[in-house]
Write a protein that holds these residues in place. Structure first.
Motif, short mmCIF file in Angstrom:
data_model
loop_
_atom_site.label_atom_id
_atom_site.label_comp_id
_atom_site.label_asym_id
_atom_site.label_seq_id
_atom_site.Cartn_x
_atom_site.Cartn_y
_atom_site.Cartn_z
N PHE A 37 35.97 7.15 21.47
CA PHE A 37 35.83 5.70 21.40
C PHE A 37 34.69 5.27 20.49
CE2 PHE A 37 37.93 6.58 25.33
CZ PHE A 37 38.69 5.48 25.64
N ASP A 38 33.65 6.12 20.43
CA ASP A 38 32.37 5.72 19.87
C ASP A 38 32.39 5.80 18.34
OD1 ASP A 38 29.74 5.04 19.57
OD2 ASP A 38 28.97 7.01 20.18
N SER A 39 32.98 4.81 17.69
CA SER A 39 33.17 4.92 16.25
C SER A 39 31.87 4.78 15.47
CB SER A 39 34.21 3.89 15.76
OG SER A 39 33.88 2.60 16.20
N ASN A 40 30.84 4.13 16.02
CA ASN A 40 29.58 4.04 15.29
C ASN A 40 28.55 5.08 15.75
OD1 ASN A 40 28.70 2.98 17.69
ND2 ASN A 40 27.92 1.07 16.85
N GLY A 41 28.96 5.96 16.69
CA GLY A 41 28.15 7.11 17.04
C GLY A 41 26.83 6.80 17.72
N ASP A 42 26.73 5.67 18.42
CA ASP A 42 25.45 5.37 19.08
C ASP A 42 25.44 5.87 20.53
OD1 ASP A 42 27.09 3.55 20.32
OD2 ASP A 42 25.89 1.79 19.83
N GLY A 43 26.45 6.62 20.93
CA GLY A 43 26.44 7.25 22.24
C GLY A 43 26.91 6.35 23.37
N LYS A 44 27.35 5.16 23.05
CA LYS A 44 27.88 4.25 24.07
C LYS A 44 29.05 3.47 23.48
CE LYS A 44 24.07 1.17 22.96
NZ LYS A 44 22.86 0.51 23.39
N VAL A 45 29.86 2.93 24.35
CA VAL A 45 31.10 2.29 23.91
C VAL A 45 30.99 0.79 24.11
CG1 VAL A 45 33.59 2.15 24.29
CG2 VAL A 45 32.42 4.35 24.49
N SER A 46 31.08 0.06 23.00
CA SER A 46 31.06 -1.41 23.09
C SER A 46 32.46 -1.92 23.43
CB SER A 46 30.61 -2.00 21.76
OG SER A 46 31.57 -1.72 20.76
N GLU A 47 32.54 -3.19 23.76
CA GLU A 47 33.85 -3.78 24.06
C GLU A 47 34.78 -3.64 22.87
OE1 GLU A 47 34.18 -7.70 26.17
OE2 GLU A 47 35.25 -8.24 24.33
N ALA A 48 34.26 -3.89 21.66
CA ALA A 48 35.10 -3.80 20.46
C ALA A 48 35.61 -2.37 20.26
CB ALA A 48 34.30 -4.24 19.23
N GLU A 49 34.76 -1.38 20.51
CA GLU A 49 35.19 0.01 20.35
C GLU A 49 36.25 0.37 21.39
OE1 GLU A 49 31.18 2.08 18.45
OE2 GLU A 49 31.37 1.91 20.61
N TYR A 50 36.04 -0.11 22.62
CA TYR A 50 37.00 0.16 23.69
C TYR A 50 38.36 -0.44 23.35
CZ TYR A 50 38.88 0.39 28.45
OH TYR A 50 39.66 0.65 29.55
CA LIG Z 1 29.29 2.81 19.99
#
Ligand SMILES: [Ca+2]
Ligand SMILES: [Ca+2]
Length: 109
Positions: A29-42
């Motif tokens: 899910f984590d397309s920007n690789g910051d280690g967490k999933v935003s609503e947009a990524e989800y």
């Molecule tokens: Ca992310």
């Protein structure tokens, strides 16, 4: 309620959960690789199931495109609205992101 069940049935990526760790699953899910999933990524990741099933690419899953060839047609917007609701249900800590633990937690009723 019925629509949520259909949406859940469309969420094929969840099947990958069985053979990956929560951290590996989060990376999907984590397309920007910051280690967490935003609503947009989800929403972006889960929408892949919609695009796969929308075989005529008109932005609507007609009955014939739904599992079993039946059910109420659902638009991409409705589908993504459901995904947003799911995201906020999973976001137990209400910080606007999902960590691996939240992402893989079983949905609460
Ligand atoms: Ca992310
Ligand atoms: Ca379609």
């Amino acid at each position: 309620m019925r629509r949520l069940i259909i949406a859940a049935a469309l969420c094929m990526p969840l099947a990958t959960l069985a053979q990956s760790t929560p951290a590996e699953y989060l990376k999907l899910f984590d397309s920007n690789g910051d280690g967490k999933v935003s609503e947009a990524e989800y929403v972006a990741y889960m929408s892949q199931g919609f695009y796969r099933m929308d075989t005529n690419h008109d932005g609507v899953l007609e009955s014939s495109e739904l599992p079993g060839g039946r059910g109420k047609p659902i638009t991409l917007k409705e589908f993504q609205d459901n995904l947003c609701r799911q995201f906020h249900q999973l976001d137990r800590h209400h910080h606007g992101y999902l960590n691996a633990q939240e992402l893989t937690a079983p949905p609460q009723g």
